[in-house]
Scaffold this motif. Structure first.
Motif, PDB file in Angstrom:
ATOM      1  N   LEU A 104      10.524  -8.799  -6.730  1.00 33.11           N
ATOM      2  CA  LEU A 104       9.294  -8.766  -7.510  1.00 33.11           C
ATOM      3  C   LEU A 104       8.368  -7.661  -7.021  1.00 33.11           C
ATOM      4  N   GLY A 105       8.446  -7.347  -5.734  1.00 36.61           N
ATOM      5  CA  GLY A 105       7.613  -6.289  -5.187  1.00 36.61           C
ATOM      6  C   GLY A 105       7.941  -4.913  -5.717  1.00 36.61           C
ATOM      7  N   LEU A 106       9.080  -4.776  -6.363  1.00 35.94           N
ATOM      8  CA  LEU A 106       9.466  -3.504  -6.987  1.00 35.94           C
ATOM      9  C   LEU A 106       9.384  -3.565  -8.512  1.00 35.94           C
ATOM     10  N   SER A 107       8.765  -4.618  -9.021  1.00 39.08           N
ATOM     11  CA  SER A 107       8.810  -4.892 -10.457  1.00 39.08           C
ATOM     12  C   SER A 107       7.552  -4.446 -11.191  1.00 39.08           C
ATOM     13  N   ASP A 158       1.657  -9.339  -5.581  1.00 35.67           N
ATOM     14  CA  ASP A 158       3.094  -9.570  -5.387  1.00 35.67           C
ATOM     15  C   ASP A 158       4.004  -8.605  -6.136  1.00 35.67           C
ATOM     16  N   ALA A 159       3.531  -8.019  -7.239  1.00 36.66           N
ATOM     17  CA  ALA A 159       4.369  -7.112  -8.032  1.00 36.66           C
ATOM     18  C   ALA A 159       3.963  -5.663  -7.776  1.00 36.66           C
ATOM     19  N   LEU A 160       4.772  -4.751  -8.264  1.00 29.96           N
ATOM     20  CA  LEU A 160       4.482  -3.329  -8.077  1.00 29.96           C
ATOM     21  C   LEU A 160       3.375  -2.865  -9.008  1.00 29.96           C
ATOM     22  N   VAL A 161       3.504  -3.179 -10.306  1.00 34.78           N
ATOM     23  CA  VAL A 161       2.547  -2.758 -11.323  1.00 34.78           C
ATOM     24  C   VAL A 161       2.345  -3.922 -12.290  1.00 34.78           C
TER      25      VAL A 161
END
Length: 274
Positions: free
Chosen positions: A161-164, A193-196
């Protein structure tokens, strides 16, 4: 699946695939009519003027959609209000949003669509979402996959999720205060928690992007059938997971909605539940 249509002379077997093709033709025609109305920002000074402008767009599309879709399924019900939610009575129903993202259309923004979904016993069986400004058409048929202009769609393979890239939307302009606060807190949680995090209307366009693998998750609290049913079928048929915000099975009565790539679904549930 095939359905039987009685005519004066004979019995004609109509497949859901044929219904999908006919639905697409009707939606394309309605989209062309709305595109002719698109251009300058439509001015309004009062809520009444805004509602009148929105209704004019809806009526333009419905004059095409309603007779065309009714001819194909004369016994199907028709959902009168695209903002309605909850379960439908048994049988077939057309759930149509004649101008999904109508307010964008009025503001000369290109993010709007025309959608039509056939629901059978509260399960969406086919949907068409047409984007007149790009000419793209997204379709899904239960059990037969999701497609963009005939090309198969597949959700993203992201597992972190951190790259999502994730997205949300508001269901209604005059939403309940508790829902508004929950939307705000969920955006804050996802920003951690998410990227964007993308926030915009309409919901359907975000769900198209989930189905196409462009973004990894979409969530919304509250919502209408016409907002969520087309995208729910598209995402499910593209291999995504559909649930409520707590990970339970989603129905139109649910208070929350989540559509996500399988690899980030559990993480998104955890963020939204916290």
């Amino acid at each position: 699946m095939s359905e039987t249509l009685q005519t004066a002379d004979s019995t004609v077997v109509v497949s859901d695939a044929d219904l999908l093709a006919g639905t697409a033709a009707a939606v394309h025609e309605a989209g062309a009519a709305l595109r002719e109305r698109f251009g300058e920002v439509v001015p309004y000074q009062t809520r009444e003027e805004l509602m009148s402008a929105l209704a004019a767009n809806d009526d333009t599309a419905l004059r095409i959609l309603r007779p065309r879709l009714t001819r194909m399924r004369p016994d199907a019900g028709w959902v009168e209000d695209e903002l309605d939610g909850g379960a439908l009575p048994a049988g077939e129903w057309w759930v149509v949003d004649p101008a999904e993202g109508n307010v964008n259309h009025l503001h000369a923004l290109p993010e709007w669509a025309v959608t039509a979904t056939l629901v059978r016993d509260n399960q969406p069986v086919l949907t068409v979402v047409h984007l007149p400004m790009t000419g793209q058409t997204y379709t899904a048929l239960a059990g037969a996959g999701a497609h963009l202009d005939g090309r198969p769609l597949r959700v993203a393979g992201t597992e972190d999720l951190g790259l999502s890239v994730v997205a949300t939307s508001q269901a209604r302009p005059d939403e309940d205060e508790d829902v508004v606060r929950r939307v705000g807190s969920s955006i804050t949680a996802m920003l951690f928690d998410a990227l964007v995090v993308r926030v915009a209307v309409p919901a359907t366009l975000h769900l198209l992007n989930v189905a196409a693998g462009r973004i990894d998750a979409f969530w919304q609290f509250s919502g209408a059938r016409a907002d969520l049913l087309p995208g729910a079928l598209l995402v499910a048929e593209a291999g995504g997971r559909i649930s409520d915000a707590e990970g339970r099975p989603w129905t139109p009565q649910s208070a929350g909605f989540l559509a996500a790539a399988p690899g980030v679904h559990a993480q998104a549930v955890s963020t939204l539940s916290s």
